[in-house]
Motif scaffolding. Structure first.
Motif, PDB file in Angstrom:
ATOM      1  N   THR A 120      -3.742   2.368   0.580  1.00 24.51           N
ATOM      2  CA  THR A 120      -2.340   2.128   0.963  1.00 24.51           C
ATOM      3  C   THR A 120      -1.626   1.315  -0.114  1.00 24.51           C
ATOM      4  O   THR A 120      -0.440   1.508  -0.351  1.00 24.51           O
ATOM      5  CB  THR A 120      -2.238   1.431   2.335  1.00 24.51           C
ATOM      6  N   MET A 174       5.613  -6.849  -0.622  1.00 22.96           N
ATOM      7  CA  MET A 174       4.496  -6.777  -1.576  1.00 22.96           C
ATOM      8  C   MET A 174       4.598  -7.879  -2.618  1.00 22.96           C
ATOM      9  O   MET A 174       3.603  -8.533  -2.945  1.00 22.96           O
ATOM     10  CB  MET A 174       4.479  -5.408  -2.259  1.00 22.96           C
ATOM     11  N   GLY A 180       3.293 -11.005  -1.335  1.00 20.41           N
ATOM     12  CA  GLY A 180       1.901 -11.007  -0.856  1.00 20.41           C
ATOM     13  C   GLY A 180       1.795 -10.916   0.654  1.00 20.41           C
ATOM     14  O   GLY A 180       0.763 -11.244   1.237  1.00 20.41           O
ATOM     15  N   ASN A 181       2.876 -10.486   1.301  1.00 20.52           N
ATOM     16  CA  ASN A 181       2.844 -10.307   2.755  1.00 20.52           C
ATOM     17  C   ASN A 181       2.533  -8.858   3.095  1.00 20.52           C
ATOM     18  O   ASN A 181       2.653  -7.975   2.241  1.00 20.52           O
ATOM     19  CB  ASN A 181       4.196 -10.675   3.363  1.00 20.52           C
ATOM     20  N   LEU A 182       2.170  -8.615   4.341  1.00 20.74           N
ATOM     21  CA  LEU A 182       1.917  -7.238   4.752  1.00 20.74           C
ATOM     22  C   LEU A 182       3.244  -6.505   4.907  1.00 20.74           C
ATOM     23  O   LEU A 182       4.219  -7.053   5.417  1.00 20.74           O
ATOM     24  CB  LEU A 182       1.149  -7.193   6.075  1.00 20.74           C
ATOM     25  N   ARG A 213      -5.154  -3.162   7.918  1.00 18.60           N
ATOM     26  CA  ARG A 213      -5.032  -4.536   7.436  1.00 18.60           C
ATOM     27  C   ARG A 213      -4.834  -5.502   8.608  1.00 18.60           C
ATOM     28  O   ARG A 213      -4.768  -6.701   8.391  1.00 18.60           O
ATOM     29  CB  ARG A 213      -3.795  -4.576   6.589  1.00 18.60           C
ATOM     30  N   GLN A 258      -2.879  -1.954  13.289  1.00 17.19           N
ATOM     31  CA  GLN A 258      -3.089  -0.750  12.455  1.00 17.19           C
ATOM     32  C   GLN A 258      -4.400  -0.068  12.837  1.00 17.19           C
ATOM     33  O   GLN A 258      -4.483   1.165  12.870  1.00 17.19           O
ATOM     34  CB  GLN A 258      -3.111  -1.116  10.969  1.00 17.19           C
ATOM     35  N   ARG A 305      -2.098  -8.591 -12.307  1.00 19.45           N
ATOM     36  CA  ARG A 305      -1.131  -7.673 -11.712  1.00 19.45           C
ATOM     37  C   ARG A 305       0.113  -8.471 -11.327  1.00 19.45           C
ATOM     38  O   ARG A 305       0.040  -9.682 -11.155  1.00 19.45           O
ATOM     39  CB  ARG A 305      -1.771  -7.045 -10.464  1.00 19.45           C
ATOM     40  N   ASP A 321       1.725  -8.887  -8.635  1.00 15.98           N
ATOM     41  CA  ASP A 321       1.651  -9.682  -7.405  1.00 15.98           C
ATOM     42  C   ASP A 321       0.425 -10.597  -7.415  1.00 15.98           C
ATOM     43  O   ASP A 321      -0.069 -11.001  -6.376  1.00 15.98           O
ATOM     44  CB  ASP A 321       1.659  -8.781  -6.162  1.00 15.98           C
ATOM     45  N   ARG A 364      -1.710 -14.275  -0.208  1.00 14.38           N
ATOM     46  CA  ARG A 364      -2.480 -13.065   0.127  1.00 14.38           C
ATOM     47  C   ARG A 364      -3.797 -13.431   0.812  1.00 14.38           C
ATOM     48  O   ARG A 364      -4.241 -12.756   1.749  1.00 14.38           O
ATOM     49  CB  ARG A 364      -2.757 -12.246  -1.139  1.00 14.38           C
TER      50      ARG A 364
HETATM   51  P1  AMP Z   1      -3.623  -3.863  -2.214  1.00  7.93           P
HETATM   52  O1  AMP Z   1      -3.512  -3.030  -3.442  1.00  7.93           O
HETATM   53  O2  AMP Z   1      -4.458  -3.218  -1.135  1.00  7.93           O
HETATM   54  O3  AMP Z   1      -4.038  -5.266  -2.484  1.00  7.93           O
HETATM   55  O4  AMP Z   1      -2.150  -3.957  -1.593  1.00  7.93           O
HETATM   56  C1  AMP Z   1      -1.069  -4.526  -2.308  1.00  7.93           C
HETATM   57  C2  AMP Z   1       0.039  -4.929  -1.328  1.00  7.93           C
HETATM   58  O5  AMP Z   1       0.489  -3.772  -0.622  1.00  7.93           O
HETATM   59  C3  AMP Z   1      -0.404  -5.901  -0.240  1.00  7.93           C
HETATM   60  O6  AMP Z   1      -0.331  -7.247  -0.665  1.00  7.93           O
HETATM   61  C4  AMP Z   1       0.597  -5.588   0.857  1.00  7.93           C
HETATM   62  O7  AMP Z   1       1.860  -6.163   0.574  1.00  7.93           O
HETATM   63  C5  AMP Z   1       0.749  -4.086   0.736  1.00  7.93           C
HETATM   64  N1  AMP Z   1      -0.225  -3.348   1.589  1.00  7.93           N
HETATM   65  C6  AMP Z   1      -1.270  -2.571   1.168  1.00  7.93           C
HETATM   66  N2  AMP Z   1      -1.904  -2.029   2.211  1.00  7.93           N
HETATM   67  C7  AMP Z   1      -1.268  -2.477   3.323  1.00  7.93           C
HETATM   68  C8  AMP Z   1      -1.453  -2.278   4.713  1.00  7.93           C
HETATM   69  N3  AMP Z   1      -2.461  -1.515   5.189  1.00  7.93           N
HETATM   70  N4  AMP Z   1      -0.588  -2.894   5.556  1.00  7.93           N
HETATM   71  C9  AMP Z   1       0.426  -3.656   5.112  1.00  7.93           C
HETATM   72  N5  AMP Z   1       0.642  -3.897   3.819  1.00  7.93           N
HETATM   73  C10 AMP Z   1      -0.185  -3.311   2.924  1.00  7.93           C
END
Ligand code: AMP
Length: 203
Positions: A31, A53, A56-58, A88, A92, A127, A129, A138
């Motif tokens: 995702t 993003m 660092g929030n969902l 996450r 979900q 990266r 973020d 995060r």
């Molecule tokens: P990641 O590459 O998995 O670390 O994801 C990077 C960013 O994308 C996270 O810090 C969230 O902001 C967002 N993100 C990725 N997957 C999810 C998810 N399943 N639910 C909510 N936000 C997500």
């Protein structure tokens, strides 16, 4: 095979997911990757997701679920998939279980890593973020929202070949070389599969 790779940011989920998918012929559904592609493309969904993003929030569940549903509906996902960075949070996970029905997830591999090592790896990754304050957030989000999935999947069981029940979740140590961690994942999957009679998960 239908799998989830669960673990904190920096555990190496993306790298290991690629190897596991190549080894088992699975669709890799990240995702984070899908969201970054949406941001880059400047789609409505990407524009909405970006601020979450960057902090660092969902990203809100509705947006993420739309992406996951679209990908899992494609014909190649019929042959098996690996979910990386999803679910996450518990809501979900519940939406996923409802969507999948009989195509339930068969294994959840939890990649465990100490906080100190997480911060060290993320700072080295560079990266956008991955600044220190965003990393700290995060990690907090992981603890508050995502870590409860460990108990959630631990409590779910699948029926073994002789009728006994085993947890869906296997925890492996994510510290070590890429090859060492990959071998641990492969071991976890083969022990899971040899225990399983294919009757799907239940709580
Ligand atoms: P990641 O590459 O998995 O670390 O994801 C990077 C960013 O994308 C996270 O810090 C969230 O902001 C967002 N993100 C990725 N997957 C999810 C998810 N399943 N639910 C909510 N936000 C997500």
């Amino acid at each position: 095979m239908r799998l989830i790779l669960l673990g904190p940011p920096g555990a190496g989920k993306g790298t290991q997911a690629e190897r596991v998918c190549a080894a088992h012929g699975l669709v890799h559904l990240s995702t984070g990757d899908l969201l970054r592609a949406a941001v880059k493309a400047g789609s409505d969904l990407g524009n909405e997701a970006k601020a979450f993003m960057d902090a660092g929030n969902l990203v809100p569940d509705t947006l993420v679920l739309a992406l996951v549903r679209e990908r899992l509906d494609q014909p190649d996902a019929e042959g098996g998939f690996l979910l990386d960075g999803f679910p996450r949070n518990v809501s979900q996970a519940e939406a996923l279980a409802e969507d999948l029905g009989a195509r339930a997830v068969e294994s959840v591999v939890h990649m465990k890593l100490e906080d100190e090592e997480i911060v060290r790896r993320l700072l080295g990754r560079g990266r956008k973020d991955d600044t220190e304050s965003v990393i700290r957030n995060r990690l907090q989000v992981y603890r508050d929202e995502t870590a409860p999935l460990i108990a959630y999947y631990q409590a779910q069981t699948v029926e073994g070949q002789s009728g006994e029940r085993h947890s869906l979740l296997r925890t492996i140590d994510a510290q070590g070389s890429m090859d060492e961690v990959f071998d641990r994942i492969q071991d976890a999957l083969s022990s899971q599969n040899s225990n399983q009679s294919g009757t799907g998960a239940s709580v």
